[in-house]
Design a protein around this motif. Sequence first.
Motif, PDB file in Angstrom:
ATOM      1  N   TYR A 197     -85.590  64.343  38.050  1.00  0.00           N
ATOM      2  CA  TYR A 197     -85.830  65.361  39.065  1.00  0.00           C
ATOM      3  C   TYR A 197     -84.474  65.953  39.464  1.00  0.00           C
ATOM      4  CZ  TYR A 197     -86.979  67.541  43.510  1.00  0.00           C
ATOM      5  OH  TYR A 197     -87.118  68.444  44.536  1.00  0.00           O
ATOM      6  N   VAL A 198     -84.384  67.282  39.510  1.00  0.00           N
ATOM      7  CA  VAL A 198     -83.121  67.961  39.794  1.00  0.00           C
ATOM      8  C   VAL A 198     -83.085  68.375  41.262  1.00  0.00           C
ATOM      9  CG1 VAL A 198     -81.642  69.928  39.247  1.00  0.00           C
ATOM     10  CG2 VAL A 198     -82.900  68.755  37.416  1.00  0.00           C
ATOM     11  N   ILE A 199     -82.135  67.816  41.994  1.00  0.00           N
ATOM     12  CA  ILE A 199     -81.914  68.161  43.391  1.00  0.00           C
ATOM     13  C   ILE A 199     -81.079  69.425  43.506  1.00  0.00           C
ATOM     14  CG2 ILE A 199     -80.816  67.368  45.535  1.00  0.00           C
ATOM     15  CD1 ILE A 199     -81.514  64.479  44.626  1.00  0.00           C
ATOM     16  N   LEU A 200     -80.043  69.547  42.669  1.00  0.00           N
ATOM     17  CA  LEU A 200     -79.154  70.698  42.713  1.00  0.00           C
ATOM     18  C   LEU A 200     -78.585  70.948  41.325  1.00  0.00           C
ATOM     19  CD1 LEU A 200     -77.401  72.867  44.133  1.00  0.00           C
ATOM     20  CD2 LEU A 200     -75.727  71.060  44.607  1.00  0.00           C
ATOM     21  N   ASP A 201     -78.541  72.223  40.931  1.00  0.00           N
ATOM     22  CA  ASP A 201     -77.890  72.646  39.691  1.00  0.00           C
ATOM     23  C   ASP A 201     -77.125  73.918  40.032  1.00  0.00           C
ATOM     24  OD1 ASP A 201     -77.064  73.120  37.129  1.00  0.00           O
ATOM     25  OD2 ASP A 201     -79.062  73.300  36.257  1.00  0.00           O
ATOM     26  N   ALA A 202     -75.818  73.789  40.271  1.00  0.00           N
ATOM     27  CA  ALA A 202     -75.020  74.908  40.777  1.00  0.00           C
ATOM     28  C   ALA A 202     -73.817  75.156  39.883  1.00  0.00           C
ATOM     29  CB  ALA A 202     -74.546  74.624  42.204  1.00  0.00           C
TER      30      ALA A 202
END
Length: 359
Positions: A197-202
């Motif tokens: 599960y991806v919380i943040l991809d910045a």
Amino acid sequence: MAELDNIYKKHEGTRLRESSYDRTGGNKDYFTLRPHEPITIFDQQTPGKIVHIWSTLVGMAGDEQYLYRKIVLRFYWDGEQNPSIEAPIGDFFGMGHGITHNFVSAPFQMAPEDGQALNCYLPMPYEQAKITVESDADNDVKFYFYVDYFGDVEPDSPMRLHAQWHREITKGVPEDSVANNAEFEFGGKNVDGANNYVILDAKGSGQYIGTNINIQNLRMTRNWNWYGEGDDMVFVDGAKEPTLNGTGMEDYFNTAWCPTQEYNSPYFGIILGGGPNWSGKVSYYHYHIQDPIPFDQSIKVTIEHGHDNHRSDDYSSTAYWYQEEPHQVFTPLLPVAERLPLPDVIEPTDEETKPFFNY
């Protein structure tokens, strides 16, 4: 604390406030949110810094279920066209599931009555700033707010606050594809986080400062039904293997041993602990105020949904970070029907056996 150490020093700038007060001098101290008609509550064209936001709201046609998932906040810095902050209002202020609950942390607090007083203390410097509110509720909403800020003060950093909401029904494995419940809960290998599960991809240069995460357990079983066996994995600046690798979901949130108790501290806590056999809805937070995670090119913050991503549950999260503009444009926010929580899974009511596995 640093704030107390410096409280006797005069703050630069002019202390100001935007609020929903009645401009006629009466007691109609709210703005009306009409469905699908965004309003601007803060619009400054000169430099400053937001230091506190308070808000509360109520449906004008009586209680409306999941109202805090239906109201969306968007913040725009320095004349940008795409928001740097976009999230349902309840999620932005610290917890999901479309509800409120009393809790206290350093950056966010939901205060009585029943957590309906929403507070944010994260500093937000800007050259220019605009905040909009949009309602996807069925009926009109009374919206009360303060935005406390200092005007006439230049930002002391090029980084701006960002926040992004994400929701996913995770795709696990069929239970009949593994030998037994122990294998389902604890078996398998995951070294690269490919299906986490991806919380943040910045993308860009900045630092990650934390998240709240909300999980609804969708598995009905009388076996061990702990949802949180998955490890956190953080990838910094394009790393192929985790730069930071954790040991379990509750460990990332600084708790232990499959917790169910509510607990609040300045930087981490459990707002909702779930029901019997870890059923129902849970909410955690971890804010990296003392231990942010810097990145120069990119960051990807992920967590397994059950060990080796075996579980299929309802996940949502809001990630918070500071970074220099421009930021990567967010994926479109889910329409309101896809933001709302699912019905609760009803667990068996008879006494359940929850064997403890020595893992």
